[in-house]
Design a protein around this motif. Sequence first.
Motif, PDB file in Angstrom:
ATOM      1  N   THR A   5      48.505  44.757 107.059  1.00  0.00           N
ATOM      2  CA  THR A   5      48.485  44.045 105.781  1.00  0.00           C
ATOM      3  C   THR A   5      48.020  44.978 104.668  1.00  0.00           C
ATOM      4  O   THR A   5      47.605  46.119 104.921  1.00  0.00           O
ATOM      5  N   LEU A   6      48.085  44.488 103.440  1.00  0.00           N
ATOM      6  CA  LEU A   6      47.558  45.265 102.323  1.00  0.00           C
ATOM      7  C   LEU A   6      46.082  45.586 102.525  1.00  0.00           C
ATOM      8  O   LEU A   6      45.613  46.676 102.178  1.00  0.00           O
ATOM      9  N   GLN A   7      45.343  44.614 103.110  1.00  0.00           N
ATOM     10  CA  GLN A   7      43.915  44.837 103.331  1.00  0.00           C
ATOM     11  C   GLN A   7      43.688  45.920 104.369  1.00  0.00           C
ATOM     12  O   GLN A   7      42.740  46.724 104.249  1.00  0.00           O
ATOM     13  N   SER A   8      44.584  45.974 105.380  1.00  0.00           N
ATOM     14  CA  SER A   8      44.464  47.022 106.404  1.00  0.00           C
ATOM     15  C   SER A   8      44.567  48.397 105.764  1.00  0.00           C
ATOM     16  O   SER A   8      43.788  49.315 106.078  1.00  0.00           O
ATOM     17  N   VAL A  13      42.209  53.499 103.346  1.00  0.00           N
ATOM     18  CA  VAL A  13      42.159  54.444 102.227  1.00  0.00           C
ATOM     19  C   VAL A  13      40.801  54.408 101.532  1.00  0.00           C
ATOM     20  O   VAL A  13      40.356  55.398 100.961  1.00  0.00           O
ATOM     21  N   GLY A  14      40.143  53.215 101.599  1.00  0.00           N
ATOM     22  CA  GLY A  14      38.857  53.070 100.928  1.00  0.00           C
ATOM     23  C   GLY A  14      39.011  52.627  99.489  1.00  0.00           C
ATOM     24  O   GLY A  14      38.257  53.066  98.607  1.00  0.00           O
ATOM     25  N   THR A  19      44.456  47.514  94.437  1.00  0.00           N
ATOM     26  CA  THR A  19      44.942  48.879  94.205  1.00  0.00           C
ATOM     27  C   THR A  19      46.137  49.183  95.095  1.00  0.00           C
ATOM     28  O   THR A  19      47.123  49.792  94.661  1.00  0.00           O
ATOM     29  N   VAL A  20      46.080  48.743  96.345  1.00  0.00           N
ATOM     30  CA  VAL A  20      47.209  48.945  97.267  1.00  0.00           C
ATOM     31  C   VAL A  20      48.427  48.166  96.784  1.00  0.00           C
ATOM     32  O   VAL A  20      49.555  48.661  96.798  1.00  0.00           O
ATOM     33  N   SER A  21      48.179  46.944  96.340  1.00  0.00           N
ATOM     34  CA  SER A  21      49.281  46.132  95.829  1.00  0.00           C
ATOM     35  C   SER A  21      49.951  46.812  94.639  1.00  0.00           C
ATOM     36  O   SER A  21      51.185  46.839  94.524  1.00  0.00           O
ATOM     37  N   ASN A  22      49.135  47.392  93.764  1.00  0.00           N
ATOM     38  CA  ASN A  22      49.687  48.080  92.596  1.00  0.00           C
ATOM     39  C   ASN A  22      50.529  49.284  92.992  1.00  0.00           C
ATOM     40  O   ASN A  22      51.494  49.638  92.301  1.00  0.00           O
ATOM     41  N   ALA A  32      49.498  59.510  90.316  1.00  0.00           N
ATOM     42  CA  ALA A  32      50.526  59.876  91.292  1.00  0.00           C
ATOM     43  C   ALA A  32      49.889  60.279  92.618  1.00  0.00           C
ATOM     44  O   ALA A  32      50.395  59.935  93.699  1.00  0.00           O
ATOM     45  N   GLU A  33      48.776  60.973  92.555  1.00  0.00           N
ATOM     46  CA  GLU A  33      48.115  61.441  93.779  1.00  0.00           C
ATOM     47  C   GLU A  33      47.615  60.270  94.619  1.00  0.00           C
ATOM     48  O   GLU A  33      47.814  60.233  95.834  1.00  0.00           O
ATOM     49  N   LEU A  34      46.959  59.279  93.954  1.00  0.00           N
ATOM     50  CA  LEU A  34      46.439  58.132  94.695  1.00  0.00           C
ATOM     51  C   LEU A  34      47.576  57.307  95.287  1.00  0.00           C
ATOM     52  O   LEU A  34      47.495  56.862  96.442  1.00  0.00           O
ATOM     53  N   ARG A  35      48.623  57.100  94.515  1.00  0.00           N
ATOM     54  CA  ARG A  35      49.748  56.308  95.026  1.00  0.00           C
ATOM     55  C   ARG A  35      50.381  56.993  96.238  1.00  0.00           C
ATOM     56  O   ARG A  35      50.700  56.340  97.230  1.00  0.00           O
ATOM     57  N   GLU A  36      50.556  58.294  96.181  1.00  0.00           N
ATOM     58  CA  GLU A  36      51.148  59.014  97.307  1.00  0.00           C
ATOM     59  C   GLU A  36      50.271  58.888  98.551  1.00  0.00           C
ATOM     60  O   GLU A  36      50.784  58.747  99.667  1.00  0.00           O
ATOM     61  N   ARG A  37      48.947  58.931  98.357  1.00  0.00           N
ATOM     62  CA  ARG A  37      48.038  58.800  99.501  1.00  0.00           C
ATOM     63  C   ARG A  37      48.127  57.416 100.125  1.00  0.00           C
ATOM     64  O   ARG A  37      48.161  57.271 101.345  1.00  0.00           O
ATOM     65  N   ILE A  38      48.214  56.378  99.270  1.00  0.00           N
ATOM     66  CA  ILE A  38      48.330  55.005  99.771  1.00  0.00           C
ATOM     67  C   ILE A  38      49.652  54.819 100.515  1.00  0.00           C
ATOM     68  O   ILE A  38      49.683  54.241 101.615  1.00  0.00           O
ATOM     69  N   LEU A  39      50.735  55.316  99.955  1.00  0.00           N
ATOM     70  CA  LEU A  39      52.041  55.162 100.602  1.00  0.00           C
ATOM     71  C   LEU A  39      52.094  55.914 101.918  1.00  0.00           C
ATOM     72  O   LEU A  39      52.721  55.455 102.888  1.00  0.00           O
ATOM     73  N   ALA A  40      51.452  57.070 101.978  1.00  0.00           N
ATOM     74  CA  ALA A  40      51.429  57.844 103.219  1.00  0.00           C
ATOM     75  C   ALA A  40      50.677  57.089 104.311  1.00  0.00           C
ATOM     76  O   ALA A  40      51.115  57.039 105.472  1.00  0.00           O
ATOM     77  N   VAL A  41      49.527  56.502 103.968  1.00  0.00           N
ATOM     78  CA  VAL A  41      48.758  55.721 104.953  1.00  0.00           C
ATOM     79  C   VAL A  41      49.558  54.498 105.379  1.00  0.00           C
ATOM     80  O   VAL A  41      49.590  54.143 106.572  1.00  0.00           O
TER      81      VAL A  41
END
Length: 350
Positions: A5-8, A13-14, A19-22, A32-41
Amino acid sequence: MGKVTLQSIADEVGVSRMTVSNAFSRPEKLSAELRERILAVADELGYVGPDPAARALARGRTGTVGLLITGRLSEQASDPVGAEFLVAVADALSDHGLALTLITAGVGGETVPARDVPMDGALVYVCEPESTDLAWLRRRDLPLVTVDQEALPGHPSINVDDRAGARAAAQHLVDLGHRRVGLLNLHPIQGGALDETPTDAPWNPPASERDAGWRAALAGAGIDPAVELAPFRPVTAAYDAARRLLERPDRPTGLLCFSDVYAAQAMRAAESLGLRVPQDVSVVGFDDSSLATAVHPTLTTVSQPVSDKGRLAVAALLDSMGATGPDPARTVLPTSLVVRESTAPPPSDS
């Protein structure tokens, strides 16, 4: 491992769930850096993306537009004009990030897509006015745009000037000197017996408008045309109807046809009877589809802007969906006569 889930992802990511939803729905709010890290996880955990139903509920939009057509998709796809219109609509919707859902009127059985399928609006393409599917779309109070049919009260419509185009086609034959003219038009009772009596106002507006245009020009020359009607399917029905016209004792020297498909069948019928086009009989189509230059001789026909019609229909629907456009309008696109090899003066002995 349970469902990701988004919460997972947020826990991994911490960051917060929002933020994940965004990262998926409003990327401009993140670096861009944070989004790439979230998408990678998310990819590493096997996340398949936000639930479409939940996203649609949250946005109040499904991202899908319906297209109501009469008959099965195979019939539309096998017709050059129908195929060109479908492609234009699909491409125009894709340009706006929207998907297309096809609804085939009267083919759903127990399932009624017009009642049950989520959509933000719908295009109604040459559909019987008494269609149950159309009634459901109207009951749902969806934004609607009609194409090639009578406008619905309070909704935009897109039509071509069928009457003017047909009048120009008939006048072309008159100017060439033809006085025995046959009309090969669409039978208004699709799927019905050919001996059924057509109504005075066929449900298919293009057929009705083309008939009116032909007759207006012919009446001005004192010509009472011979008439045969053929259903859209099977395609051999147009061939049989054309043969009936050409086997008459007072055989027409010119044929005005509902479409290029009908005209191609009329040319086949003429050939089967040993008649030459255009030396013995002139043939005029309607649409200026790819078929018009594929047949031999090339076909004199009336050109209509099919792709423009699809794009304008989508634009009108988007205006209705956004409630940003002007009051619902009836748009009528021009037609033009394209003279090619299938028409000539009548035989000297006619």
